[in-house]
Scaffold this motif. Structure first.
Motif, PDB file in Angstrom:
ATOM      1  N   LEU A 108       8.389 -19.558 -11.462  1.00  0.00           N
ATOM      2  CA  LEU A 108       8.616 -20.155 -12.778  1.00  0.00           C
ATOM      3  C   LEU A 108       7.808 -19.445 -13.862  1.00  0.00           C
ATOM      4  N   GLU A 109       6.526 -19.204 -13.612  1.00  0.00           N
ATOM      5  CA  GLU A 109       5.666 -18.570 -14.617  1.00  0.00           C
ATOM      6  C   GLU A 109       6.155 -17.160 -14.957  1.00  0.00           C
ATOM      7  N   ALA A 110       6.546 -16.412 -13.935  1.00  0.00           N
ATOM      8  CA  ALA A 110       7.034 -15.057 -14.182  1.00  0.00           C
ATOM      9  C   ALA A 110       8.327 -15.071 -14.999  1.00  0.00           C
ATOM     10  N   ARG A 111       9.226 -16.018 -14.644  1.00  0.00           N
ATOM     11  CA  ARG A 111      10.502 -16.085 -15.368  1.00  0.00           C
ATOM     12  C   ARG A 111      10.291 -16.581 -16.798  1.00  0.00           C
ATOM     13  N   ILE A 112       9.376 -17.526 -16.976  1.00  0.00           N
ATOM     14  CA  ILE A 112       9.080 -18.018 -18.325  1.00  0.00           C
ATOM     15  C   ILE A 112       8.555 -16.875 -19.207  1.00  0.00           C
ATOM     16  N   ALA A 113       7.625 -16.075 -18.680  1.00  0.00           N
ATOM     17  CA  ALA A 113       7.081 -14.957 -19.436  1.00  0.00           C
ATOM     18  C   ALA A 113       8.173 -13.955 -19.810  1.00  0.00           C
ATOM     19  N   GLU A 114       9.093 -13.753 -18.886  1.00  0.00           N
ATOM     20  CA  GLU A 114      10.176 -12.804 -19.135  1.00  0.00           C
ATOM     21  C   GLU A 114      11.111 -13.296 -20.242  1.00  0.00           C
ATOM     22  N   LEU A 115      11.544 -14.562 -20.126  1.00  0.00           N
ATOM     23  CA  LEU A 115      12.467 -15.107 -21.127  1.00  0.00           C
ATOM     24  C   LEU A 115      11.778 -15.323 -22.473  1.00  0.00           C
ATOM     25  N   ALA A 116      10.512 -15.720 -22.468  1.00  0.00           N
ATOM     26  CA  ALA A 116       9.797 -15.954 -23.726  1.00  0.00           C
ATOM     27  C   ALA A 116       9.693 -14.671 -24.536  1.00  0.00           C
TER      28      ALA A 116
END
Length: 376
Positions: free
Chosen positions: A72-80
């Motif tokens: 989740l954290e990795a995907r959030i950083a990517e989309l943000a």
């Protein structure tokens, strides 16, 4: 149970990978790892399992929770990062566009016109000077060749100042209109006294204009007790009326338009000889006296059908003025045989009224914002 944990982990990772916005990821975080989610509840129920299952189940559930958290954290950083780039593109400000903020103020029309006049004469090589608004009878009248009985000396035409401890005691310079005990000081009726002060202080050649407030006991649609003038002086060798006309023609075309012409009419002023009134060709009717842009071709109201508008008074400096300066200096630098000059004076309010079509001079002093904003 371990198989179920593996299913939850695999399904959660797939859902995270398929999410396209940070808002969707937040919803997934709550659904997968929130207090009511199935995987956290498994961790909380490990203590209720048989002893032989507690270790493997707890370890598998904890690893699945950590894996989902990291995913989740990795995907959030990517989309943000992508969403930030999109916002920056959408919210980009074109700094070349004019501002949209409401105007907070502007120059008063009198100030604007004064600066425009100053700019014109600075471009012609004149210096801009200022002087005191309280003057002596000597500089305001005597040094400017006003006769002792000249009407301008009357109290009906000049504001004389009463004696005061705040004013220096000066001689009344023989003014017959000042009552006994008068201070010999007055509110200047024109800015010409600075011409005398400048010649007494500086050697020729000189070319100066003197803008500032002046005072006379008048009050009507075209006069106020306090108004603004610009007076000019140029003294050098072999100055003639041709030089005066050339300077004023350049001024008129700068202020009223390149097609303007000027004419000189004989007049009388105490401090110039010969003296002339200066007219500019009417810019409303183009000097014809007839408004061809209006139906019926009526007579031009601005110039009253004459094709000319009076704008200022002027003339060659009277030799008596130059001699008075020489007496004050104690030399022949301003001897009429050595130098000549011209002087002129105009009302700033009159120039503003003509150029911007102000019908009543008093409008410029009433501070009605609705009026002032028309020229802001």
């Amino acid at each position: 149970m371990i198989d179920r944990i593996a299913q939850l982990r695999a399904a959660g990772e797939a859902d995270v990978a398929a999410a396209t916005t940070t808002d969707e990821l937040e919803e997934l975080r709550v659904r997968l790892l929130g207090r009511k989610a199935e995987l956290p509840n498994m961790l909380r129920g490990v203590s209720e399992l048989p002893p032989e299952q507690r270790g493997p189940v707890g370890k598998a559930a904890n690893q699945a929770r950590q894996a989902l958290q990291q995913t989740l954290e990795a995907r959030i950083a990517e989309l943000a990062a992508g969403e930030l780039d999109a916002r920056l593109v959408a919210d980009r400000v074109d700094v070349t566009l004019p501002g949209r903020r409401e105007p907070v103020g502007g120059l008063h029309l009198i100030t604007r016109v004064r600066r425009e006049i100053e700019d014109v004469f600075l471009g012609l090589g004149f210096d801009v000077l200022e002087g005191p608004e309280t003057e002596t009878v000597h500089y305001n009248f005597d040094a400017l060749n006003h006769a002792p009985n000249h009407p301008a000396r009357d109290r009906s035409d000049t504001f004389y100042l009463a004696p005061s401890a705040n004013l220096p005691a000066v001689e009344r310079a023989g003014d017959p209109r000042a009552e006994d005990g008068g201070s010999g000081r007055l509110l200047r009726t024109h800015t010409s006294p600075m011409q005398i002060r400048t010649m007494e202080r500086e050697d020729p050649p000189i070319a100066v204009i003197v803008p500032g407030r002046v005072y006379r006991p008048d009050s009507d649609a075209t006069h106020t007790p306090q108004f603004h003038q610009v007076e000019g002086l140029w003294v050098d060798v072999d100055i003639t009326l041709a030089d005066l006309k050339g300077v004023l023609l350049s001024f008129a075309r700068s202020i009223f338009g390149d097609e303007r012409e000027v004419r000189l009419r004989p007049h009388f002023f105490p401090f110039t000889e010969p003296s002339v009134e200066v007219d500019v060709s009417c810019f409303a009717c183009k000097g014809t006296g007839i408004r061809e842009d209006l139906a019926g071709h009526p007579r031009c109201g601005l110039c009253k059908g004459t094709g000319w508008i009076e704008i200022l008074g002027s003339g060659l400096v009277d030799p008596n003025v130059l001699r008075s300066v020489g007496e004050a200096r104690g030399d022949d630098a301003y001897s009429p045989e050595a130098v000549q000059g011209f002087a002129f004076g105009m009302g700033i309010e009159r120039i503003a009224m003509l150029r911007y079509g102000v019908p009543d001079l008093r409008l410029l002093y009433e501070n009605d914002v609705r009026v002032l904003e028309q020229w802001a």
